[in-house]
Design a protein around this motif. Structure first.
Motif, short mmCIF file in Angstrom:
data_model
loop_
_atom_site.label_atom_id
_atom_site.label_comp_id
_atom_site.label_asym_id
_atom_site.label_seq_id
_atom_site.Cartn_x
_atom_site.Cartn_y
_atom_site.Cartn_z
N LEU A 46 0.82 -1.20 0.00
CA LEU A 46 0.00 0.00 0.00
C LEU A 46 0.86 1.25 0.00
O LEU A 46 0.58 2.21 -0.73
N LYS A 47 1.94 1.26 0.78
CA LYS A 47 2.84 2.42 0.80
C LYS A 47 3.42 2.67 -0.59
O LYS A 47 3.50 3.82 -1.04
N SER A 48 3.83 1.63 -1.26
CA SER A 48 4.39 1.75 -2.60
C SER A 48 3.35 2.28 -3.59
O SER A 48 3.65 3.18 -4.40
N GLN A 49 2.15 1.75 -3.53
CA GLN A 49 1.09 2.19 -4.44
C GLN A 49 0.73 3.65 -4.20
O GLN A 49 0.54 4.42 -5.15
N LEU A 50 0.66 4.05 -2.93
CA LEU A 50 0.33 5.44 -2.63
C LEU A 50 1.46 6.37 -3.05
O LEU A 50 1.21 7.47 -3.55
N ALA A 51 2.71 5.93 -2.90
CA ALA A 51 3.85 6.74 -3.35
C ALA A 51 3.79 6.94 -4.86
O ALA A 51 4.03 8.05 -5.35
N ASP A 52 3.45 5.89 -5.59
CA ASP A 52 3.32 5.99 -7.04
C ASP A 52 2.25 7.00 -7.44
O ASP A 52 2.34 7.64 -8.50
N VAL A 68 -2.89 -4.51 10.45
CA VAL A 68 -2.27 -3.42 9.71
C VAL A 68 -2.22 -3.79 8.23
O VAL A 68 -2.21 -4.97 7.91
N PRO A 69 -2.22 -2.81 7.34
CA PRO A 69 -2.27 -1.38 7.62
C PRO A 69 -3.66 -0.93 8.04
O PRO A 69 -4.67 -1.38 7.50
N THR A 70 -3.68 -0.06 9.03
CA THR A 70 -4.90 0.62 9.43
C THR A 70 -4.68 2.10 9.20
O THR A 70 -3.68 2.65 9.66
N LEU A 71 -5.60 2.72 8.48
CA LEU A 71 -5.51 4.14 8.19
C LEU A 71 -6.58 4.87 8.97
O LEU A 71 -7.75 4.43 8.99
N VAL A 72 -6.21 5.96 9.64
CA VAL A 72 -7.16 6.80 10.36
C VAL A 72 -7.11 8.18 9.69
O VAL A 72 -6.05 8.80 9.61
N PHE A 73 -8.26 8.62 9.21
CA PHE A 73 -8.36 9.86 8.46
C PHE A 73 -8.66 11.05 9.36
O PHE A 73 -9.10 10.89 10.50
N SER A 74 -8.46 12.24 8.82
CA SER A 74 -8.62 13.47 9.58
C SER A 74 -10.06 13.67 10.07
O SER A 74 -10.28 14.39 11.03
N ASP A 75 -11.03 12.99 9.45
CA ASP A 75 -12.42 13.10 9.91
C ASP A 75 -12.76 12.06 10.98
O ASP A 75 -13.91 11.95 11.40
N GLY A 76 -11.76 11.27 11.40
CA GLY A 76 -11.97 10.29 12.45
C GLY A 76 -12.35 8.90 11.96
O GLY A 76 -12.41 7.97 12.75
N THR A 77 -12.62 8.75 10.67
CA THR A 77 -12.96 7.44 10.13
C THR A 77 -11.70 6.63 9.90
O THR A 77 -10.59 7.17 9.87
N ALA A 78 -11.87 5.33 9.74
CA ALA A 78 -10.72 4.44 9.55
C ALA A 78 -10.99 3.43 8.46
O ALA A 78 -12.14 3.10 8.16
N MET A 79 -9.90 2.92 7.87
CA MET A 79 -9.96 1.84 6.89
C MET A 79 -8.87 0.84 7.26
O MET A 79 -7.77 1.24 7.66
N THR A 80 -9.16 -0.43 7.10
CA THR A 80 -8.20 -1.47 7.38
C THR A 80 -7.86 -2.21 6.10
O THR A 80 -8.75 -2.69 5.41
N ASN A 81 -6.58 -2.25 5.78
CA ASN A 81 -6.05 -2.89 4.58
C ASN A 81 -6.83 -2.49 3.33
O ASN A 81 -7.28 -3.34 2.57
N PRO A 82 -6.98 -1.18 3.09
CA PRO A 82 -7.73 -0.74 1.92
C PRO A 82 -6.89 -0.80 0.65
O PRO A 82 -5.66 -0.89 0.71
N SER A 83 -7.55 -0.70 -0.48
CA SER A 83 -6.84 -0.56 -1.75
C SER A 83 -6.41 0.90 -1.89
O SER A 83 -6.98 1.80 -1.24
N ALA A 84 -5.41 1.14 -2.72
CA ALA A 84 -4.97 2.51 -2.96
C ALA A 84 -6.12 3.32 -3.56
O ALA A 84 -6.30 4.49 -3.23
N LYS A 85 -6.92 2.69 -4.41
CA LYS A 85 -8.06 3.37 -5.02
C LYS A 85 -9.05 3.82 -3.95
O LYS A 85 -9.55 4.95 -4.00
#
Length: 79
Positions: free
Chosen positions: A17-23, A53-70
């Motif tokens: 996911l880090k690689s895809q987001l960097a791209d 992991v990966p768990t992403l927590v967004f600025s609005d307080g919501t979260a996603m676990t192992n999401p796609s880059a899309k």
């Protein structure tokens, strides 16, 4: 930053996911839950007691676990 990615150094899904987001030119803060005290508990709280992991927590307080880059890019468009 519009989200924080909680990860570990050994997680293949995190690396992908880090690689895809960097791209895609997406920047974010990354926190290794094995190195920063108290952060594993944040991940467990978001994931019903699981340390997933990966768990992403967004600025609005919501979260996603192992999401796609899309899915991440689509979410960021709503922030």
């Amino acid at each position: 930053m519009s989200f924080v990615m909680y990860s570990t150094s050994w997680c293949g899904y995190c690396k992908r996911l880090k690689s895809q987001l960097a791209d895609l030119g997406v920047s974010f803060e990354e926190i290794n839950i094995e190195e920063v005290p108290g952060t594993a508990e944040i991940v467990e709280k978001v994931n019903g007691g699981n340390r997933t992991v990966p768990t992403l927590v967004f600025s609005d307080g919501t979260a996603m676990t192992n999401p796609s880059a899309k899915a991440v890019v689509e979410k960021m468009a709503t922030l």
